[in-house]
Design a protein around this motif. Structure first.
Motif, mmCIF file in Angstrom:
data_model
loop_
_atom_site.group_PDB
_atom_site.id
_atom_site.type_symbol
_atom_site.label_atom_id
_atom_site.label_comp_id
_atom_site.label_asym_id
_atom_site.label_seq_id
_atom_site.Cartn_x
_atom_site.Cartn_y
_atom_site.Cartn_z
ATOM 1 N N ILE A 61 -18.105 -5.703 -10.554
ATOM 2 C CA ILE A 61 -17.072 -4.746 -11.128
ATOM 3 C C ILE A 61 -16.497 -3.405 -10.171
ATOM 4 N N LEU A 62 -17.655 -2.788 -9.554
ATOM 5 C CA LEU A 62 -17.471 -1.577 -8.760
ATOM 6 C C LEU A 62 -16.802 -1.852 -7.264
ATOM 7 N N GLY A 63 -17.223 -2.897 -6.645
ATOM 8 C CA GLY A 63 -16.915 -3.294 -5.231
ATOM 9 C C GLY A 63 -17.479 -2.466 -4.451
ATOM 10 N N THR A 64 -18.465 -1.628 -4.766
ATOM 11 C CA THR A 64 -19.117 -0.823 -3.891
ATOM 12 C C THR A 64 -20.298 -1.597 -3.148
ATOM 13 N N ILE A 65 -20.534 -1.365 -1.797
ATOM 14 C CA ILE A 65 -21.554 -2.007 -0.912
ATOM 15 C C ILE A 65 -22.821 -1.146 -0.971
ATOM 16 N N HIS A 66 -23.944 -1.678 -1.302
ATOM 17 C CA HIS A 66 -25.245 -0.904 -1.387
ATOM 18 C C HIS A 66 -26.055 -1.244 0.074
ATOM 19 N N ASP A 67 -26.621 -0.028 0.412
ATOM 20 C CA ASP A 67 -27.430 -0.189 1.700
ATOM 21 C C ASP A 67 -28.663 -1.151 1.464
ATOM 22 N N HIS A 84 -19.387 7.529 -9.574
ATOM 23 C CA HIS A 84 -20.496 7.785 -8.576
ATOM 24 C C HIS A 84 -21.718 6.607 -8.848
ATOM 25 N N LEU A 85 -21.266 5.457 -9.360
ATOM 26 C CA LEU A 85 -22.156 4.401 -9.588
ATOM 27 C C LEU A 85 -22.848 3.582 -8.237
ATOM 28 N N LYS A 86 -23.520 4.276 -7.443
ATOM 29 C CA LYS A 86 -23.950 3.692 -6.164
ATOM 30 C C LYS A 86 -25.622 3.717 -6.222
ATOM 31 N N LEU A 87 -26.282 2.508 -5.823
ATOM 32 C CA LEU A 87 -27.571 2.480 -5.675
ATOM 33 C C LEU A 87 -28.085 2.964 -4.383
ATOM 34 N N THR A 88 -29.194 3.782 -4.404
ATOM 35 C CA THR A 88 -29.705 4.386 -3.100
ATOM 36 C C THR A 88 -31.196 4.206 -3.169
ATOM 37 N N PRO A 89 -31.596 4.542 -1.815
ATOM 38 C CA PRO A 89 -33.004 4.592 -1.985
ATOM 39 C C PRO A 89 -33.544 5.873 -2.946
ATOM 40 N N GLU A 90 -32.586 6.950 -2.789
ATOM 41 C CA GLU A 90 -33.107 8.299 -3.112
ATOM 42 C C GLU A 90 -33.221 8.334 -4.963
ATOM 43 N N ASN A 91 -32.215 7.290 -5.255
ATOM 44 C CA ASN A 91 -32.259 7.226 -6.961
ATOM 45 C C ASN A 91 -33.021 6.183 -7.332
ATOM 46 N N LYS A 95 -16.169 -0.356 5.240
ATOM 47 C CA LYS A 95 -17.973 -0.220 5.287
ATOM 48 C C LYS A 95 -18.606 0.244 3.838
ATOM 49 N N LEU A 96 -17.539 0.864 2.936
ATOM 50 C CA LEU A 96 -17.886 1.415 1.750
ATOM 51 C C LEU A 96 -17.843 0.289 0.686
ATOM 52 N N ARG A 97 -16.844 -0.692 0.595
ATOM 53 C CA ARG A 97 -16.554 -1.452 -0.354
ATOM 54 C C ARG A 97 -15.775 -2.841 0.169
#
Length: 430
Positions: free
Chosen positions: A201-207, A174-181, A352-354
């Motif tokens: 590495i992760l491929g996760t798209i950050h908002d 769960h390594l996702k950058l968010t405004p909340e963290n 939409k997520l990665r």
């Protein structure tokens, strides 16, 4: 040049796509799945380099005929770079014209070309060296490529500034950058936040828009985004995000080994020039950060890269996202079913997520061993390692020895290739 979107449904014609890449036409078969390290280059870009060097290989800004042609080609490259980023053309003002002394003058420039994203971020940090207040704080994402970490760590050490590390989670899934963290790390001393649009590495798209909005709640705070792993897969609109700085490398986006850095007009006013004292205008971004590092013949390829995406780039990028989702579905379906596989971050194939940059490890097996066995029995080019995201791989994923196994796909890869890769992995892991 024909659009890479083939039909009214907007489905990607993969064979037509592949015809644009000479490396994919070679007799010696190699399946390129290390694309996050560098994509194959368009044939049109290769031809552009040759043409420039044969016909216009002179210094820019001269008044003679070939000099004017060279300057025009360079200008067209800068224009295309701005267009790719959806930067405001009036704000960019990226044309070059001649004075009576044959001096190159560049009006308001909101992007600068350089050899790599690593170099451009390094230049940017040096530009801030004298302008940040003594009590300034910098928030650095700990899941970034070192290109967007090392310059800020050096700056903080040089100026005795405070670094606040933005670590979204201790759970590698769960390594996702968010405004909340991010929010707890912000203070009235924050001057810069740095992060990646998508981890290599992760491929996760950050908002990024939501993150930018959070950053800009703090007066004087700016956001610098590494877009290297995002730009090969999705359309970039720097105005819509809206970021202060954004950089990516063209050799990850089907072009040659150069990079671009965007800076908003307000952010540019806070930079100190690294250029020669006699360069004018002094507030031009290329003057401040460029340091004559933009290879003319490589800049001249950028219009051919832009043209490849066709007249309706939004439609093309949508088709690319849909195709890449099908590619990552094939691989992730297999990996998710295996109990001995650890997938890092987003396990869903939702585009939409990665993006299709997928990293994993195998319980009880070294990443190097797995990749070596794939190399030995197939033509699939995958990689193992930390891929310059060493802080994350060592400290958060706890893979200090040989890192992750990474499969990084792009839209010229085929579903059949990924199905065959799954078969190879199944044999190797049996």
């Amino acid at each position: 040049m024909a659009s890479v979107v083939a039909d009214v449904d907007g489905r990607l014609d993969v064979e037509a796509v592949r015809s644009h890449f000479p490396a994919l036409q070679q007799k010696q078969k190699q399946v390129f799945l290390d694309n996050a390290g560098g994509t194959q280059i368009l044939g049109e870009a290769i031809n552009s380099i040759r043409t420039y060097l044969e016909e216009t290989n002179v210094q820019l800004g001269a008044s003679y005929n070939v000099g004017q042609k060279a300057t025009e080609k360079y200008n067209q490259g800068l224009q295309a770079a701005a267009d790719f980023l959806k930067a405001n053309v009036d704000e960019i003002g990226i044309y070059i014209y001649l004075s009576s002394q044959s001096t190159i003058l560049v009006p308001d420039h909101s992007s600068v070309i350089g050899p790599s994203t690593t170099q451009l971020f390094s230049n940017l940090s040096q530009s801030f060296a004298l302008s940040f207040p003594d009590d300034a704080e910098i928030v650095c994402s700990s899941i970034d490529h070192e290109a967007n970490i090392a310059p800020w760590v050096r700056l903080a050490k040089m100026r005795n500034l405070k670094i606040r590390w933005w670590t979204p989670s201790t759970d590698p899934g769960h390594l996702k950058l968010t405004p909340e963290n991010l929010r707890p790390l912000m203070s009235d001393k924050t001057r810069l936040v740095t992060c990646t649009h998508t981890s290599n590495i992760l491929g996760t798209i950050h908002d990024i828009k939501a993150i930018a909005d959070e950053v800009h709640k703090t007066p004087g705070a700016m956001l610098a985004v590494d877009g290297v792993a995002f730009a090969p897969h999705r359309e970039v609109d720097v105005k819509a995000l809206p970021v202060d700085f954004y950089s990516f490398s063209w050799y990850k986006v089907y072009g040659p080994h150069i990079a671009v850095l965007y800076a908003s007009q307000p952010a540019q006013q806070r930079l100190t020039s690294l250029g020669h004292y006699f360069h004018t205008p002094a507030d031009n971004l290329s003057t401040k950060l460029g340091l004559a590092a933009a290879s003319y013949e490589l800049v001249a390829t950028i219009p051919s890269i832009l043209a490849y995406f066709g007249p309706d780039r939004t439609k093309t990028w949508s088709a690319i996202a849909a195709h890449e989702q099908r590619l990552q579905e094939v691989l992730l379906d297999y990996l998710n079913k295996r109990e001995d596989i650890i997938i890092y971050s987003e396990r869903s194939a939702d585009s939409k997520l990665r993006v299709p940059v997928i990293s994993f490890s195998v319980k009880g097996r070294s990443s190097k061993e797995v990749v070596d066995k794939v190399d030995a029995c197939s033509d699939f080019g995958i990689r193992w390692g930390h891929f310059y995201s060493k802080r994350m791989v060592d400290d958060l994923l706890d893979l200090k020895t040989d890192g992750v196994i990474r499969v990084s796909m792009v839209h010229y890869n085929t579903e059949q290739e990924i199905k065959e890769l799954v078969s190879v992995l199944d044999r190797v892991l049996s």
